[in-house]
Design a protein around this motif. Structure first.
Motif, short mmCIF file in Angstrom:
data_model
loop_
_atom_site.label_atom_id
_atom_site.label_comp_id
_atom_site.label_asym_id
_atom_site.label_seq_id
_atom_site.Cartn_x
_atom_site.Cartn_y
_atom_site.Cartn_z
N GLU A 112 -43.96 -12.79 18.94
CA GLU A 112 -43.21 -12.05 19.96
C GLU A 112 -43.19 -12.78 21.30
N VAL A 113 -44.29 -13.40 21.67
CA VAL A 113 -44.41 -14.02 22.99
C VAL A 113 -43.28 -15.00 23.29
N PRO A 114 -42.97 -15.94 22.40
CA PRO A 114 -41.92 -16.91 22.72
C PRO A 114 -40.53 -16.29 22.89
N LEU A 115 -40.34 -15.08 22.37
CA LEU A 115 -39.02 -14.47 22.42
C LEU A 115 -38.60 -14.05 23.83
N VAL A 116 -39.59 -13.88 24.72
CA VAL A 116 -39.24 -13.44 26.07
C VAL A 116 -39.15 -14.61 27.05
N ILE A 117 -39.55 -15.80 26.61
CA ILE A 117 -39.55 -16.97 27.50
C ILE A 117 -38.26 -17.75 27.31
N GLU A 118 -37.56 -18.02 28.40
CA GLU A 118 -36.30 -18.75 28.31
C GLU A 118 -36.03 -19.46 29.63
N ASP A 119 -35.13 -20.43 29.57
CA ASP A 119 -34.67 -21.08 30.80
C ASP A 119 -33.80 -20.10 31.58
N LEU A 120 -33.92 -20.15 32.89
CA LEU A 120 -33.16 -19.23 33.75
C LEU A 120 -32.34 -20.02 34.76
N LYS A 148 -42.03 -28.42 44.87
CA LYS A 148 -43.03 -29.17 44.12
C LYS A 148 -43.46 -28.42 42.87
N TYR A 149 -43.66 -27.11 43.00
CA TYR A 149 -44.11 -26.30 41.88
C TYR A 149 -43.12 -25.16 41.66
N MET A 150 -42.65 -25.03 40.43
CA MET A 150 -41.77 -23.91 40.10
C MET A 150 -42.10 -23.43 38.69
N TYR A 151 -43.27 -22.84 38.57
CA TYR A 151 -43.72 -22.33 37.28
C TYR A 151 -43.20 -20.90 37.08
N GLN A 152 -42.86 -20.58 35.83
CA GLN A 152 -42.44 -19.23 35.47
C GLN A 152 -43.67 -18.47 34.97
N GLY A 153 -43.61 -17.15 35.08
CA GLY A 153 -44.72 -16.33 34.61
C GLY A 153 -44.24 -15.10 33.87
N VAL A 154 -45.09 -14.62 32.98
CA VAL A 154 -44.81 -13.39 32.23
C VAL A 154 -46.03 -12.49 32.33
N GLN A 155 -45.81 -11.19 32.19
CA GLN A 155 -46.90 -10.22 32.30
C GLN A 155 -47.12 -9.51 30.97
N ALA A 237 -40.34 -23.28 30.38
CA ALA A 237 -39.19 -22.61 30.96
C ALA A 237 -38.69 -23.47 32.10
N ASN A 238 -37.45 -23.85 32.05
CA ASN A 238 -36.87 -24.78 33.03
C ASN A 238 -37.69 -26.07 33.12
N GLY A 239 -38.25 -26.47 31.98
CA GLY A 239 -38.99 -27.72 31.90
C GLY A 239 -40.43 -27.63 32.35
N ASN A 240 -40.88 -26.45 32.77
CA ASN A 240 -42.24 -26.29 33.30
C ASN A 240 -43.10 -25.40 32.42
N ALA A 241 -44.41 -25.59 32.52
CA ALA A 241 -45.35 -24.75 31.79
C ALA A 241 -45.22 -23.30 32.24
N VAL A 242 -45.64 -22.40 31.36
CA VAL A 242 -45.52 -20.96 31.61
C VAL A 242 -46.92 -20.36 31.72
N LYS A 243 -47.08 -19.48 32.67
CA LYS A 243 -48.36 -18.77 32.81
C LYS A 243 -48.18 -17.29 32.49
N PHE A 244 -49.30 -16.59 32.26
CA PHE A 244 -49.21 -15.16 31.98
C PHE A 244 -50.33 -14.43 32.71
N GLY A 245 -50.17 -13.12 32.80
CA GLY A 245 -51.18 -12.31 33.47
C GLY A 245 -51.34 -10.97 32.78
N LEU A 246 -52.42 -10.29 33.10
CA LEU A 246 -52.76 -9.01 32.48
C LEU A 246 -52.33 -7.83 33.35
#
Length: 391
Positions: A112-120, A148-155, A237-246
């Motif tokens: 399921e996790v990869p299904l919500v991550i996409e380039d924007l 310099k930094y443009m990381y995407q995140g998911v919750q 996502a957009n070429g950058n690593a993705v982070k997540f949070g609780l």
């Protein structure tokens, strides 16, 4: 406005006392952050050590580097963790043990996790780019590789609900053999109509609940966190690593139309708030000890907030609160936000708003006047204050 208090092992007692004094005024601030833990994780994730000293948050609680990052921390829909358990149960498989069920849930979650991550696609934002030093130096907008930094995140949403649901299944299906997985699935499908006894059973107090320092509870939590960490690690996502949070602010609006969960929550009721117990048997001491023992992988960086409502009695014993919080951060607590509220005051304020024009509460990473909140948020705060006042 968000007030941040960056904690480390050299933070003086005087500064701690001033922060608790501020909190005791009822403003819901500051947000407490374990800067050593967070900065180390940021460096491992990809931020440079020379930059992370200027740690701040992008919105409510999501760490970034002020002035050098345009990280988009909530661009994706939050992942509702309990949905994985529901999908697994609907497949109707026979599970020979709790661990085999837990493995199936983790496997579903990893899919399921990869299904919500996409380039924007981001539009130009001159104002946002104006406050980014690299955008200014390059003469480029943040959306076109100026920053310099443009990381995407998911919750992640509803970790406490999923953990308590799994623990109920372990206890009543696999250990005590009181019910079956079919009973559990039927309870969800019927929103507990005709299964009220089962709902009361699931809601009951127990030593094995989210927020308890029980080794079993912590193991289930950490297995789920590790599963998501591994699933997100190779994604970009957009070429950058993705982070997540609780911590997710979607505990109300993503609960609308959602199915019931096996912790006793009915369809449409709010999910648990961030890293918070949904049991009156767990007090501020225990939830903080619990949160300090959670594993926060390097990519579990998108906000991990303990959210708790404490009674006004702590205004009379601020030194006790200082001791509790200070000890928790020394043992690995990631972030903390507190409301110091009286449930009866909240109830009266909802019925007689004219009496409380200045009543302030903390909502997510910000505070607001209680009277200005939508009714569902008022009800949620009142309900949670009722749970925690006996904790």
């Amino acid at each position: 406005m968000e007030l941040l208090f960056r904690v480390n092992d050299k933070t003086s007692t005087e500064i701690w006392n001033l922060c608790i004094k501020c909190l005791s005024n009822g403003c819901g601030s500051p947000l407490f952050m374990n800067e050593t833990l967070i900065m180390n994780n940021m460096v491992e994730f990809g931020y440079e050590r020379e930059d992370v000293w200027n740690l701040g948050t992008s919105a409510c609680w999501e760490p970034l580097v002020i002035g050098k990052s345009s990280c988009q921390n909530n661009p994706f829909k939050s992942i509702v963790l309990c949905d994985s358990l529901y999908r697994v149960l609907k497949k109707g498989r026979d599970f020979y043990s709790f661990q085999s069920l837990l493995l199936a849930v983790k496997n579903d979650l990893a899919i399921e996790v990869p299904l919500v991550i996409e380039d924007l696609n981001y539009d130009y934002s001159p104002l946002m780019s104006l406050f980014d030093s690299d955008c200014l130096n390059k003469g480029k907008d943040f959306s076109h590789k100026g920053t310099k930094y443009m990381y995407q995140g998911v919750q992640l949403l509803g970790l406490p609900n999923l953990v308590n649901s799994l623990l109920n299944i372990k206890k009543y299906v696999f250990d005590r053999h009181l019910i079956t997985l079919d009973d559990c699935l039927n309870a969800i499908a019927n929103n507990y109509e005709g299964y009220e006894d089962l709902r009361l059973l699931f809601l009951g107090t127990s030593d094995e609940k989210f927020g308890s320092t029980s080794a079993e509870v912590l193991d289930v939590c950490n297995q789920l966190i590790e599963c998501v960490s591994h699933a997100i690690e190779p994604l970009r996502a957009n070429g950058n690593a993705v982070k997540f949070g609780l911590s997710s602010p979607a505990y109300l609006f993503q609960s609308v139309g959602s199915p019931a969960t096996l912790d006793g929550r009915k369809s449409g009721e709010p999910y648990a708030v961030h890293i918070s117990p949904i049991s009156s048997s767990i007090d501020i001491n225990e939830i903080l000890r619990f949160a300090g023992r959670l594993n926060y992988p390097y990519n579990c960086l998108n906000g991990n907030v303990v959210d708790f409502i404490i009674p006004l009695s702590y205004q009379k014993q601020p030194e006790k609160l200082v001791s509790i919080i200070r000890d928790a951060f020394s043992h690995g607590l990631f972030q903390l936000q507190l409301n110091m509220l009286d449930r009866q005051v909240l109830v009266d304020a909802k019925s007689h708003p004219e009496k409380y024009p200045d009543l302030v509460v903390r909502v997510w990473g910000f505070s607001a006047y209680f009277n200005d909140l939508p009714e569902e948020y008022k009800d949620n705060l009142i309900a949670r204050a009722g749970i925690y006042e006996t904790a």
